[in-house]
Write a protein that holds these residues in place. Sequence first.
Motif, short mmCIF file in Angstrom:
data_model
loop_
_atom_site.label_atom_id
_atom_site.label_comp_id
_atom_site.label_asym_id
_atom_site.label_seq_id
_atom_site.Cartn_x
_atom_site.Cartn_y
_atom_site.Cartn_z
N ASN A 61 0.89 -1.25 0.15
CA ASN A 61 0.06 -0.12 0.11
C ASN A 61 0.74 1.20 0.00
O ASN A 61 0.53 2.22 -0.73
N LEU A 62 1.93 1.20 0.79
CA LEU A 62 2.94 2.45 0.87
C LEU A 62 3.51 2.67 -0.40
O LEU A 62 3.69 4.01 -1.03
N ASP A 63 4.10 1.28 -1.25
CA ASP A 63 4.61 1.45 -2.46
C ASP A 63 3.67 2.22 -3.51
O ASP A 63 4.03 3.11 -4.19
N GLU A 64 2.38 1.68 -3.38
CA GLU A 64 1.45 2.10 -4.48
C GLU A 64 1.05 3.68 -4.18
O GLU A 64 0.76 4.43 -5.22
N ARG A 65 1.15 4.11 -2.90
CA ARG A 65 0.89 5.35 -2.51
C ARG A 65 2.00 6.32 -2.89
O ARG A 65 1.70 7.40 -3.32
N GLU A 66 3.04 5.82 -2.79
CA GLU A 66 4.53 6.66 -3.27
C GLU A 66 4.46 6.87 -4.87
O GLU A 66 4.88 7.89 -5.27
N ARG A 67 4.02 5.49 -5.12
CA ARG A 67 3.83 5.70 -6.72
C ARG A 67 3.12 6.94 -7.37
O ARG A 67 3.49 7.62 -8.13
#
Length: 363
Positions: free
Chosen positions: A309-315
């Motif tokens: 979720n954090l990776d997707e939000r960062e993307r």
Amino acid sequence: MIDLGDDYEVIGVLGQGSFGSVWKIRRLEDGLFFACKSVVYSGMDQQHKEQLVTEVNVMRDLQHPHIVRYIDRHVDKKNGTLHIILELCQGGDLAKKIRDRKRQGRLFSEERIWQLLREAALALNDCHAKHLIHRDLKPANLLFGQDDQLKIADFGLCKELKARDALARTKLGTPLYMAPELVQYKPYGASVDLWSLGCVAHETAALAPPFDEKNAEELKVAILSHSIRNHIPSSYSQLLKTTISKLLHPNPKARLSAADLLSTCNQFLLEKLDCVTSSWSQQQLLSFIQERKSNLDDREKLLDRRERNLDERERKLILREKAENSILVSKTRQTSRTWTQAADQENNFLQKEAESTKRRRRA
């Protein structure tokens, strides 16, 4: 009511303090709930603004299961407010749990106190390894998340040292939990956090702080003379009392470090486990191990989901930033073209005016 744009919905107020308010919010894209600490910075002096920036940077860089997790920030320039979005800890804080126990006349179990000490020691060991001092450990800043796990919160007074053995000098913190070297305005290091944790552990066991004089001068005298008013009940083990006493050692060099405390906590918990499991059958022991493994597997999967979720939000944040930069570049180019056109028009006008002047002079 605060304004967080189109990304979050404000549910309600969780608490208020001198810094501002804490709100419960929901992220619209996935429905997850978070806490939002709103701090009004418009009236702050430069020193407090710098401390606020430090808090955000420290929270963003610290990633530990026993430290409240930083999610995002939102700056409301119109109202001069910074909104720090954090992990939501539904279990409340230790201060409320102590008040409830005191009202009910029920002590915490010794195992629970050791567990709290161990989780706090894990977090502090990580902070101190990164040369960070919290400087305001107290029951109100120890929150509880999923599975009733302890989380250290509020790094608003934290200090970053240049090295592990470096010293700070500014007097900050909450007086009831302030180490002797702080009270005396002496240089201090990470051991002030261990003193504060010792005060917290003492209060958790005795349901009252070790030093609770009514005014600042009496409190200072009590801390410096080590005059503990509320003693730990005799029902607790000598090991716990000795450990808390070592955390409250007046000499910071003789005080337990976070690593020392962690070792002592592990020793107690392993001995306790040995006592419990010694009477178990092989099948009971196997079931216990399998259950623990299953719990760890579930927590690992949860961490993986959070990481994704954090990776997707960062993307998405990177894409949004690129889009904003693209718009900015486009506007800059458009503005540049407009200025160029205006300059060309002005040059043409001046040239025509000069030619007209020459013709008039010839005539």
